[in-house]
Design a protein around this motif. Sequence first.
Motif, PDB file in Angstrom:
ATOM      1  N   ALA A 147       0.807  -1.222   0.000  1.00  0.00           N
ATOM      2  CA  ALA A 147       0.000   0.000   0.000  1.00  0.00           C
ATOM      3  C   ALA A 147       0.841   1.274   0.000  1.00  0.00           C
ATOM      4  CB  ALA A 147      -0.945  -0.009   1.196  1.00  0.00           C
ATOM      5  N   SER A 148       1.902   1.303   0.828  1.00  0.00           N
ATOM      6  CA  SER A 148       2.666   2.547   0.881  1.00  0.00           C
ATOM      7  C   SER A 148       3.478   2.722  -0.408  1.00  0.00           C
ATOM      8  CB  SER A 148       3.552   2.588   2.126  1.00  0.00           C
ATOM      9  OG  SER A 148       4.575   1.633   2.009  1.00  0.00           O
ATOM     10  N   GLY A 149       3.930   1.597  -0.995  1.00  0.00           N
ATOM     11  CA  GLY A 149       4.626   1.671  -2.278  1.00  0.00           C
ATOM     12  C   GLY A 149       3.701   2.222  -3.359  1.00  0.00           C
ATOM     13  N   ILE A 150       2.454   1.776  -3.340  1.00  0.00           N
ATOM     14  CA  ILE A 150       1.468   2.245  -4.326  1.00  0.00           C
ATOM     15  C   ILE A 150       1.304   3.756  -4.203  1.00  0.00           C
ATOM     16  CG2 ILE A 150      -0.988   2.205  -4.941  1.00  0.00           C
ATOM     17  CD1 ILE A 150      -1.006  -0.772  -4.115  1.00  0.00           C
ATOM     18  N   GLU A 151       1.157   4.208  -2.953  1.00  0.00           N
ATOM     19  CA  GLU A 151       0.954   5.642  -2.741  1.00  0.00           C
ATOM     20  C   GLU A 151       2.114   6.453  -3.294  1.00  0.00           C
ATOM     21  OE1 GLU A 151      -1.603   4.908   1.273  1.00  0.00           O
ATOM     22  OE2 GLU A 151       0.260   6.053   1.427  1.00  0.00           O
ATOM     23  N   ARG A 152       3.334   5.953  -3.050  1.00  0.00           N
ATOM     24  CA  ARG A 152       4.499   6.736  -3.479  1.00  0.00           C
ATOM     25  C   ARG A 152       4.700   6.679  -4.987  1.00  0.00           C
ATOM     26  NH1 ARG A 152       8.152   4.909   1.158  1.00  0.00           N
ATOM     27  NH2 ARG A 152       6.215   4.173   2.020  1.00  0.00           N
ATOM     28  N   ILE A 153       4.381   5.552  -5.593  1.00  0.00           N
ATOM     29  CA  ILE A 153       4.477   5.491  -7.059  1.00  0.00           C
ATOM     30  C   ILE A 153       3.396   6.390  -7.685  1.00  0.00           C
ATOM     31  CG2 ILE A 153       4.292   3.993  -9.094  1.00  0.00           C
ATOM     32  CD1 ILE A 153       6.914   3.548  -7.655  1.00  0.00           C
ATOM     33  N   GLU A 154       2.217   6.389  -7.085  1.00  0.00           N
ATOM     34  CA  GLU A 154       1.156   7.263  -7.615  1.00  0.00           C
ATOM     35  C   GLU A 154       1.559   8.733  -7.484  1.00  0.00           C
ATOM     36  OE1 GLU A 154      -2.755   6.540  -6.050  1.00  0.00           O
ATOM     37  OE2 GLU A 154      -2.763   4.473  -6.745  1.00  0.00           O
ATOM     38  N   GLU A 155       2.184   9.042  -6.372  1.00  0.00           N
ATOM     39  CA  GLU A 155       2.654  10.413  -6.169  1.00  0.00           C
ATOM     40  C   GLU A 155       3.657  10.780  -7.263  1.00  0.00           C
ATOM     41  OE1 GLU A 155       4.522  13.023  -2.540  1.00  0.00           O
ATOM     42  OE2 GLU A 155       4.988  10.917  -2.610  1.00  0.00           O
ATOM     43  N   LEU A 156       4.550   9.833  -7.530  1.00  0.00           N
ATOM     44  CA  LEU A 156       5.565  10.051  -8.554  1.00  0.00           C
ATOM     45  C   LEU A 156       4.914  10.236  -9.928  1.00  0.00           C
ATOM     46  CD1 LEU A 156       8.451  10.025  -9.600  1.00  0.00           C
ATOM     47  CD2 LEU A 156       8.432   7.537  -9.457  1.00  0.00           C
ATOM     48  N   ILE A 157       3.943   9.379 -10.241  1.00  0.00           N
ATOM     49  CA  ILE A 157       3.265   9.459 -11.542  1.00  0.00           C
ATOM     50  C   ILE A 157       2.599  10.823 -11.700  1.00  0.00           C
ATOM     51  CG2 ILE A 157       1.379   8.486 -12.929  1.00  0.00           C
ATOM     52  CD1 ILE A 157       1.996   5.752 -11.615  1.00  0.00           C
ATOM     53  N   THR A 158       1.966  11.270 -10.615  1.00  0.00           N
ATOM     54  CA  THR A 158       1.285  12.566 -10.668  1.00  0.00           C
ATOM     55  C   THR A 158       2.279  13.691 -10.942  1.00  0.00           C
ATOM     56  OG1 THR A 158      -0.300  11.698  -9.094  1.00  0.00           O
ATOM     57  CG2 THR A 158      -0.310  14.076  -9.402  1.00  0.00           C
ATOM     58  N   GLU A 159       3.469  13.582 -10.349  1.00  0.00           N
ATOM     59  CA  GLU A 159       4.480  14.614 -10.604  1.00  0.00           C
ATOM     60  C   GLU A 159       5.021  14.532 -12.034  1.00  0.00           C
ATOM     61  OE1 GLU A 159       7.315  14.351  -7.448  1.00  0.00           O
ATOM     62  OE2 GLU A 159       5.797  14.972  -5.993  1.00  0.00           O
ATOM     63  N   LEU A 160       5.163  13.299 -12.534  1.00  0.00           N
ATOM     64  CA  LEU A 160       5.735  13.114 -13.875  1.00  0.00           C
ATOM     65  C   LEU A 160       4.827  13.644 -14.979  1.00  0.00           C
ATOM     66  CD1 LEU A 160       7.191   9.500 -13.633  1.00  0.00           C
ATOM     67  CD2 LEU A 160       8.484  11.628 -13.693  1.00  0.00           C
ATOM     68  N   LYS A 161       3.518  13.698 -14.715  1.00  0.00           N
ATOM     69  CA  LYS A 161       2.616  14.070 -15.806  1.00  0.00           C
ATOM     70  C   LYS A 161       2.826  15.518 -16.250  1.00  0.00           C
ATOM     71  CE  LYS A 161      -1.550  15.723 -13.565  1.00  0.00           C
ATOM     72  NZ  LYS A 161      -2.985  15.618 -13.418  1.00  0.00           N
ATOM     73  N   ARG A 162       3.502  16.291 -15.406  1.00  0.00           N
ATOM     74  CA  ARG A 162       3.814  17.664 -15.829  1.00  0.00           C
ATOM     75  C   ARG A 162       4.707  17.655 -17.064  1.00  0.00           C
ATOM     76  NH1 ARG A 162       5.342  19.415  -9.836  1.00  0.00           N
ATOM     77  NH2 ARG A 162       3.291  19.095  -8.960  1.00  0.00           N
ATOM     78  N   THR A 163       5.540  16.638 -17.165  1.00  0.00           N
ATOM     79  CA  THR A 163       6.509  16.582 -18.249  1.00  0.00           C
ATOM     80  C   THR A 163       6.138  15.577 -19.336  1.00  0.00           C
ATOM     81  OG1 THR A 163       8.026  16.753 -16.374  1.00  0.00           O
ATOM     82  CG2 THR A 163       9.018  16.674 -18.551  1.00  0.00           C
ATOM     83  N   PHE A 164       5.446  14.519 -18.941  1.00  0.00           N
ATOM     84  CA  PHE A 164       5.223  13.424 -19.886  1.00  0.00           C
ATOM     85  C   PHE A 164       3.734  13.122 -20.041  1.00  0.00           C
ATOM     86  CE2 PHE A 164       9.035  12.680 -17.308  1.00  0.00           C
ATOM     87  CZ  PHE A 164      10.008  12.735 -18.290  1.00  0.00           C
ATOM     88  N   THR A 165       3.428  12.475 -21.157  1.00  0.00           N
ATOM     89  CA  THR A 165       2.100  11.886 -21.308  1.00  0.00           C
ATOM     90  C   THR A 165       2.186  10.494 -20.695  1.00  0.00           C
ATOM     91  OG1 THR A 165       1.730  13.070 -23.357  1.00  0.00           O
ATOM     92  CG2 THR A 165       0.421  11.076 -23.006  1.00  0.00           C
ATOM     93  N   ILE A 166       1.249  10.186 -19.829  1.00  0.00           N
ATOM     94  CA  ILE A 166       1.317   8.878 -19.175  1.00  0.00           C
ATOM     95  C   ILE A 166       0.067   8.057 -19.510  1.00  0.00           C
ATOM     96  CG2 ILE A 166       1.321   7.702 -16.925  1.00  0.00           C
ATOM     97  CD1 ILE A 166       3.114  10.048 -15.963  1.00  0.00           C
ATOM     98  N   VAL A 167       0.301   6.847 -19.967  1.00  0.00           N
ATOM     99  CA  VAL A 167      -0.810   5.927 -20.226  1.00  0.00           C
ATOM    100  C   VAL A 167      -0.601   4.719 -19.332  1.00  0.00           C
ATOM    101  CG1 VAL A 167      -2.182   4.752 -21.976  1.00  0.00           C
ATOM    102  CG2 VAL A 167      -0.692   6.644 -22.645  1.00  0.00           C
ATOM    103  N   MET A 168      -1.625   4.400 -18.548  1.00  0.00           N
ATOM    104  CA  MET A 168      -1.445   3.390 -17.513  1.00  0.00           C
ATOM    105  C   MET A 168      -2.568   2.360 -17.584  1.00  0.00           C
ATOM    106  SD  MET A 168      -1.315   4.251 -13.437  1.00  0.00           S
ATOM    107  CE  MET A 168      -2.892   5.056 -13.381  1.00  0.00           C
ATOM    108  N   VAL A 169      -2.184   1.107 -17.648  1.00  0.00           N
ATOM    109  CA  VAL A 169      -3.181   0.039 -17.541  1.00  0.00           C
ATOM    110  C   VAL A 169      -3.302  -0.316 -16.068  1.00  0.00           C
ATOM    111  CG1 VAL A 169      -3.469  -2.450 -17.874  1.00  0.00           C
ATOM    112  CG2 VAL A 169      -2.953  -0.991 -19.828  1.00  0.00           C
ATOM    113  N   THR A 170      -4.521  -0.427 -15.583  1.00  0.00           N
ATOM    114  CA  THR A 170      -4.673  -0.820 -14.187  1.00  0.00           C
ATOM    115  C   THR A 170      -5.899  -1.703 -14.006  1.00  0.00           C
ATOM    116  OG1 THR A 170      -4.907  -0.075 -11.905  1.00  0.00           O
ATOM    117  CG2 THR A 170      -5.832   1.356 -13.586  1.00  0.00           C
ATOM    118  N   HIS A 171      -5.774  -2.670 -13.103  1.00  0.00           N
ATOM    119  CA  HIS A 171      -6.915  -3.488 -12.705  1.00  0.00           C
ATOM    120  C   HIS A 171      -7.599  -2.879 -11.494  1.00  0.00           C
ATOM    121  CE1 HIS A 171      -5.939  -7.211 -15.041  1.00  0.00           C
ATOM    122  NE2 HIS A 171      -7.247  -7.196 -15.046  1.00  0.00           N
TER     123      HIS A 171
END
Lengths: 237, 256
Positions: free
Chosen positions: B185-209
């Motif tokens: 759970a805490s890893g998920i939160e931190r990766i999501e935080e990272l993804i949110t920060e990255l979207k400023r620079t990149f287009t992100i496409v994510m597959v999720t269940h």
Amino acid sequence: MNQKNLIIQAVEDAMAAFDEDIRRMGTLVLENLRLASEGLLQRNTDLCNRAIADDDEVNRLEIKIDRTGVELITRFGPVTLNFRRIIASMKVSTALERASDHAVNLARRGRKLNLRPPIPETAQIKELADLASAQLRDSIDAYCDGQLQNALRILSRDTALDQAYEAFTKHIVSRMETDSAHVKDYVDLLFATRFIERIGDQSVNIAEDTVYYLTAMDIRHGGELPGPPGAAASSGL
Amino acid sequence: MQDGVSIDIRDYSLWYGKFQALLSVSTQIKQGIITAMIGPSGCGKTTLLRSFNRINERYGNVSTSGLITILGKNILDEDVSVASLRKRVGMVFQRPNPLPISIYENIVFGIKSHTPSRERKRADLDAAVESALREVSLWDAVKDCLDDRATELTLEQQQKLCIARLLPLKPDIILMDEPCSALDASGIERIEELITELKRTFTIVMVTHNMAQARRASDECIFMLMGEIIEHTRTLDMFMNPQHEKTAMYIEGRYG
């Protein structure tokens, strides 16, 4: 966990913005109430008109708060305290919007009364308006600051406002019986005070929403009150 | 292609041998936002994601028709260099897959593959490593052990490293195939935080269940079913007021 927790942090940030909107709305409603009652007491129709015009911003905020609340629920699926906080915020905004409507109605009665010669009973509205205004202000503070005991105190304070309102009504009815020349003024004054009394009722709603948010207890319509401080605060989690 | 569109998909079909996995799908993925692809297993979401950097072709029996335009170029054209496509369109996988070499070498591996050796200077590589690791908030944790094997990091750190090693290549698009499914759970939160920060620079496409992840972490959402895109809309709109009954049934958890 020492590191910033995004999910919780995002909710907390949104909540803080939410509270800011509620506070802003509360400030506007209090100002509208002040303008309306001063407009009546000082026979200043400009003040009454301002109270009526400023209601638009309150309506806009009500819609914004509801929209944000639904978005937060959709996005984060909150539970426990934050969930109740969102639900309560949406209800508090509705209570504030109604309070502002009452202030508008008070201002409209004020404009009518200002068109006719003054009657001495108008001055007695000040006491009621001051009570309602202080009560509303304190209920907004209790909600925004999460102060359970302050919220609970609003309930007994409203009884005092109701009693003052009833005493005033009785007095006006007796004046109507003896001074039929001013019946129109008395009717308008009765309506005006009724709107003030209803603003008090809205502050009670806000206090009840605050208790629900903090303790998960529904105290409306004679529901059981939370226990002593400490026990109540933990029961909601 | 319209401004603000990062990936333009037109009548795209894909077959694995005789099985058609994607049925003439069309949509546009916007630049600079996070787009989540959701749908039940086997709906084609991963196949579509893997089409964006042509990684499906590794399977050998894949055939396609239609157009996928990225940066003004149909990436399915025969003259497209798959290596340079993958430089522009990076990918992060379900399980972190760092190479079994040092943390440092994992980051510079991509740079070395894409730039001739005479143009590489040690100082530039060091700077790129630091900058990439800082961007994924991993620098402080690993700066003193850059020569350690990357596979010894925690899963969360490995996944951050896998994201970090894309960054020096300055991709336009980052594809993520269930990037959090191996994490706690805490890893998920931190990766999501990272993804949110990255979207400023990149287009992100994510597959999720994970539907909860799609709704809290994405801006737009694509719902797929049996090789088709049923609905592509703002995430809030999809979860608040889906336009198709099939979408509603899926997000309400009535099948999947």
